[in-house]
Design a protein around this motif. Structure first.
Motif, PDB file in Angstrom:
ATOM      1  N   ASP A   6       0.857  -1.181   0.000  1.00  0.00           N
ATOM      2  CA  ASP A   6       0.000   0.000   0.000  1.00  0.00           C
ATOM      3  C   ASP A   6       0.893   1.230   0.000  1.00  0.00           C
ATOM      4  N   GLY A   7       0.591   2.170  -0.904  1.00  0.00           N
ATOM      5  CA  GLY A   7       1.398   3.380  -1.017  1.00  0.00           C
ATOM      6  C   GLY A   7       1.569   4.122   0.290  1.00  0.00           C
ATOM      7  N   ALA A   8       0.592   3.961   1.185  1.00  0.00           N
ATOM      8  CA  ALA A   8       0.678   4.655   2.468  1.00  0.00           C
ATOM      9  C   ALA A   8       1.912   4.210   3.244  1.00  0.00           C
ATOM     10  N   ALA A  33      -4.569  16.908   2.470  1.00  0.00           N
ATOM     11  CA  ALA A  33      -4.943  16.021   1.370  1.00  0.00           C
ATOM     12  C   ALA A  33      -4.238  14.678   1.539  1.00  0.00           C
ATOM     13  N   ALA A  37      -6.019  10.590   2.605  1.00  0.00           N
ATOM     14  CA  ALA A  37      -5.937   9.533   1.592  1.00  0.00           C
ATOM     15  C   ALA A  37      -6.334   8.157   2.133  1.00  0.00           C
ATOM     16  N   SER A  38      -5.983   7.890   3.369  1.00  0.00           N
ATOM     17  CA  SER A  38      -6.357   6.590   3.940  1.00  0.00           C
ATOM     18  C   SER A  38      -6.385   6.680   5.459  1.00  0.00           C
ATOM     19  N   ARG A  39      -6.960   5.656   6.102  1.00  0.00           N
ATOM     20  CA  ARG A  39      -7.088   5.677   7.569  1.00  0.00           C
ATOM     21  C   ARG A  39      -5.750   5.785   8.274  1.00  0.00           C
ATOM     22  N   HIS A  42      -4.298   9.123   7.878  1.00  0.00           N
ATOM     23  CA  HIS A  42      -5.048  10.084   8.675  1.00  0.00           C
ATOM     24  C   HIS A  42      -4.640  10.003  10.129  1.00  0.00           C
TER      25      HIS A  42
ATOM     26  N   VAL B 141      -6.991  14.763  -3.106  1.00  0.00           N
ATOM     27  CA  VAL B 141      -6.834  13.498  -2.379  1.00  0.00           C
ATOM     28  C   VAL B 141      -6.782  12.325  -3.357  1.00  0.00           C
ATOM     29  N   ARG B 145      -3.753   9.638  -3.981  1.00  0.00           N
ATOM     30  CA  ARG B 145      -3.946   8.176  -3.878  1.00  0.00           C
ATOM     31  C   ARG B 145      -3.409   7.488  -5.115  1.00  0.00           C
ATOM     32  N   GLY B 149      -0.350   5.029  -5.067  1.00  0.00           N
ATOM     33  CA  GLY B 149      -0.996   3.714  -5.003  1.00  0.00           C
ATOM     34  C   GLY B 149      -1.573   3.446  -3.627  1.00  0.00           C
ATOM     35  N   ILE B 150      -2.280   4.472  -3.076  1.00  0.00           N
ATOM     36  CA  ILE B 150      -2.856   4.332  -1.745  1.00  0.00           C
ATOM     37  C   ILE B 150      -4.290   3.858  -1.878  1.00  0.00           C
ATOM     38  N   VAL B 151      -4.655   2.887  -1.042  1.00  0.00           N
ATOM     39  CA  VAL B 151      -6.015   2.356  -1.076  1.00  0.00           C
ATOM     40  C   VAL B 151      -6.908   3.183  -0.150  1.00  0.00           C
ATOM     41  N   ASP B 153      -9.643   3.512   2.262  1.00  0.00           N
ATOM     42  CA  ASP B 153     -10.427   2.635   3.133  1.00  0.00           C
ATOM     43  C   ASP B 153     -11.400   3.416   4.012  1.00  0.00           C
ATOM     44  N   PHE B 154     -11.788   4.610   3.552  1.00  0.00           N
ATOM     45  CA  PHE B 154     -12.813   5.374   4.267  1.00  0.00           C
ATOM     46  C   PHE B 154     -14.184   5.067   3.681  1.00  0.00           C
ATOM     47  N   THR B 155     -15.208   5.156   4.525  1.00  0.00           N
ATOM     48  CA  THR B 155     -16.577   5.105   3.999  1.00  0.00           C
ATOM     49  C   THR B 155     -16.897   6.485   3.437  1.00  0.00           C
ATOM     50  N   GLU B 158     -17.438   8.986   6.151  1.00  0.00           N
ATOM     51  CA  GLU B 158     -16.194   9.399   6.818  1.00  0.00           C
ATOM     52  C   GLU B 158     -15.445  10.400   5.949  1.00  0.00           C
ATOM     53  N   ILE B 162     -14.378  14.189   6.898  1.00  0.00           N
ATOM     54  CA  ILE B 162     -12.993  14.677   6.843  1.00  0.00           C
ATOM     55  C   ILE B 162     -12.886  15.895   5.933  1.00  0.00           C
TER      56      ILE B 162
END
Lengths: 567, 171
Positions: A6-8, A33, A37-39, A42, B141, B145, B149-151, B153-155, B158, B162
């Motif tokens: 995962d890029g994160a 931003a 991008a992801s949990r 964040h 955002v 991503r 290559g970020i996935v 995973d927020f609803t 959410e 944000i």
């Protein structure tokens, strides 16, 4: 090397110090931003303090110890401090109104997790710059710049309110009243008539005053050194508490109506309470008469503005009772708005009947435009020095130098007067003291060989030909006479009028530094302290007693009303 | 690649006295996977970590072991250092070299960042961090991503929350 799932992971693989280095090249929005991008990102970026501290350092390049103290006051969150600094940045800089004509320059600088607006008053050259407080904006617990405090005459008096809205490119700052139940997005306050606006603000001021305890009343408004930090933190906490306990200074309609009714009955005597903060009904009526006079004059002067086509257009007024609806609370508010402003030689055209401060654009120096910015100086040769004890002192002038292309595309350097320290103003606020042509060296020689008795010789680097201000057709229409601007080797500027050999010497100013090292003097009552609407050609900010560098009370105040007695 | 592998030539260690000029004194670096790199001490000194080791006399005859840096990345870092000590005044050339140098995949860039951080090569850190920042600057955002290559995973709720929370930075 393991494949990145995962890029994160990539971004989280570097330590916080490195994230801080990356953050230093980003803006707050970019960091947010990234964090959105992801949990995992964040969670990590919300918790990580260093990247946000890097943002704060970019937004407030002052000493790190100050920033860390701000962070502590913000519950340890650099993100909160960053939010405040970013949101409040449109307020930074210089603001002014046309009146009083001697100058009323307001500078907005960092306080303590706050912004502080102070006014450099007309004064003579002295070792310490005299200033009076105007207002403060404090951050709330989330870092939002919401809490407003107006300053009044008494050092401990504060008048709470809200910063209602702040346009990112605000060029006017309006003092208004806001109502708690107002569901309409359209601003209601501007729709009231001028008289009603003044009455309402005066009534609000009369009922919402807060008083700081004596030790905090004497405290500084901004840090002059690290030693000030504890008392600033204590002052801030007290102000936050007082703001909350007073309900943000909001006043209920019945109380307001009673005040307004009482004030009406007391016409034509102005009500003055114990500390000198006037409920100036008479003043507002006279100001209205003055406004009518000025309004007529406006129609024939070149400064008649296109700015009246806005929410303050006087076409159809909102009846007072529609504004003061039942069950509603009303409070003081400040609004930073962007309006269409016409400017002439770097000075905005300003409306007479609004309590508004107008942004003065400060250009940054760059190659080919080296002299842009704020300069200060005196008339006469040799140049005045702050430590000189001569009486009478030399009038201090502040000039905003900027560059503009004329109609032929030639570059001009314009010196706009924003503060004048004489007792009675000679030319309007915002006049061009001189305009020189950047591409035209002067053929005149500098009239003086030496600076003083020690025969220190004057070295001239370069010169420009142009014109300096002169008497014209009355006060509003200055003329001009030929002159030259000389650039001295030590970086000072000197403009010499060719025929009279009058000379104005200037040094570049670091206004924030001067204010920090300066001396606080009492402000006016809160409303005129924000904007002094009554036409005046002398120093209304003068102190009656004490200060040796201020003009005495014998200066004639050409007010339409009497009674700007300062105690 | 500017780095040279050992060819049996004599290695001049940090403590040895020599008649050779300062610049051509060599030092051996070992990557995490055991590969051997010969570098001038001047180039190696761009790494504050190695510089301090040399100053403190911690470099033995064998050389410096760098267990945190793989060979391919170490080779790149050495290339950077060699280039920068060779002609430090040719600003234009260096600028175009730098631009080409950082024109790599993100995971390589981050590997270089981690290595430069460990080795404490300030100029290289600044260059790479600036590059990463430039790639993030002013992106939405979604674009970020995609870039990394970020996935997500927020609803949706959410995400909306944000977005509202972050509004202040975008006004």
């Amino acid at each position: 090397m393991a494949a990145v799932v995962d890029g994160a992971e990539l971004i989280l693989s570097v330590p916080d110090d490195v994230l801080a280095l990356i953050s230093a090249h980003l803006r707050p929005g970019d960091l947010l931003a990234l964090s959105a991008a992801s949990r995992r990102l964040h969670a990590a970026l919300s918790a990580a303090d260093k990247p946000w501290l890097a943002q704060c350092r970019r937004l407030l390049p002052s000493s790190l110890s100050h920033l860390l103290a701000w962070r502590a006051a913000a519950g340890g969150s650099s993100l909160t401090v960053c939010r405040f600094l970013h949101s409040v940045s449109p307020l930074r800089g210089l603001w002014a109104h046309q009146n009083p004509e001697l100058g009323n320059l307001v500078a907005v600088l960092p306080g303590f997790l706050s912004l502080v607006a102070v006014r450099a008053i007309p004064q003579e050259l002295s070792p310490r710059l005299l200033w009076a407080p105007v207002f403060e904006i404090l951050a709330d617990a989330h870092g939002r710049p919401t809490l407003l405090f107006l300053h009044g005459h008494h050092p401990g008096s504060l008048f709470p309110g809200l910063l209602d809205a702040l346009n990112p490119h605000a060029n006017t700052l309006l003092l208004e009243a806001h109502a708690s139940l107002s569901s309409s997005p359209i601003q209601q306050f501007p729709r009231l008539s001028f008289g009603n606006r003044r009455r309402l603000l005066d009534a609000l001021v009369a009922s919402c005053r807060l008083t700081l305890p004596p030790d905090l009343a004497a405290a500084p408004l901004f840090a002059r050194s690290d030693e000030d930090i504890p008392v600033l933190a204590a002052r801030r906490e007290a102000m936050l508490r007082m703001h909350t306990e007073s309900g943000g200074g909001m006043v209920g309609t019945p109380e307001l109506e009673a005040l307004l009714l009482g004030a009406k009955k007391m016409l034509p005597l102005p009500a003055v309470d114990a500390t000198g903060d006037e409920v100036g009904l008479r003043r507002s009526l006279s100001a209205m008469a003055c406004r009518l006079k000025n309004g007529l004059r406006q129609m024939v002067t070149r400064s008649a503005s296109a700015n009246s086509r806005s929410e303050y257009a006087d076409s159809k007024h909102l009846p007072f009772d529609k504004f003061l609806r039942a069950g509603q609370m009303v409070g003081l508010s400040l609004r930073g708005s962007r309006v269409r402003l016409s400017t002439y030689r770097a000075w905005p055209s300003m409306n007479d009947n609004r309590l508004a401060l107008y942004k003065l654009t400060t250009q940054t120096p760059m190659p080919g435009r080296e002299y842009a910015g704020l300069w200060g100086g005196t008339f006469g040769w040799p140049p005045g020095r702050p430590e000189d004890e001569c009486k009478p002192g030399k009038a201090l002038f502040f000039l905003l130098l900027s560059y503009e292309k004329d109609s032929e595309g030639k570059l001009l350097l314009i010196a706009t007067k924003v503060l004048e320290g004489t007792h009675y103003v000679v030319h309007p606020n915002g006049s061009s003291m001189f305009v020189v042509r950047v591409g035209e060296p002067s053929t005149e020689a500098f009239p003086w060989m030496t600076e003083d008795e020690d025969s220190r010789s004057v070295d001239i680097d370069r010169s420009f030909a142009g014109e300096g201000i002169a008497s014209g057709y009355g006060f509003r229409y200055p003329g001009s006479k030929p002159g030259s601007l000389f650039v001295l080797r030590d970086g000072r500027l000197a403009f010499v009028w060719r025929d009279s050999k009058s000379v104005l010497t200037l040094q570049r100013l670091n206004l924030e530094e001067l204010l920090r090292k300066g001396e606080r003097v009492p402000a006016l009552p809160p409303i005129p302290n924000f904007v002094y609407l009554t036409k005046s050609y002398s120093n209304v900010y003068t102190v009656m007693h004490g200060s040796s560098s201020c003009s005495s009370s014998t200066s004639q105040v050409k007010d339409a009303t009497k009674g700007q007695e300062l105690r | 690649m500017a780095a040279t592998t050992a060819d049996g030539s004599k290695v001049v260690g940090g403590g040895e006295k020599s008649n050779v000029d300062e610049e051509s004194k060599m030092i051996t670096l070992f990557s995490s996977d055991g590969e051997r790199f010969e570098v001038t001490q001047e180039a190696a000194a761009m790494s504050q970590t190695i510089h301090h080791m040399m100053e403190d006399g911690c470099v033995d005859d064998e050389g410096v072991h760098l267990p945190n840096v793989g060979s391919s990345i170490l080779a790149m870092v050495i290339e950077y250092c060699n280039r920068h000590v060779a002609s430090p005044d040719e600003k234009e050339d260096i600028r175009s070299f730098d631009a080409g140098f950082v024109n790599v995949e993100h995971h390589t860039l981050f590997d270089i960042i981690r290595a430069a951080n460990y080795l404490d090569v300030k100029e290289l850190m600044d260059l790479c961090c600036q590059t990463v920042a430039d790639s993030i600057k002013s992106k939405s955002v979604e674009e970020i991503r995609e870039l990394f290559g970020i996935v997500n995973d927020f609803t949706p709720e959410e995400e909306a929350e944000i977005r509202k929370e972050n509004q202040w930075a975008f006004e």
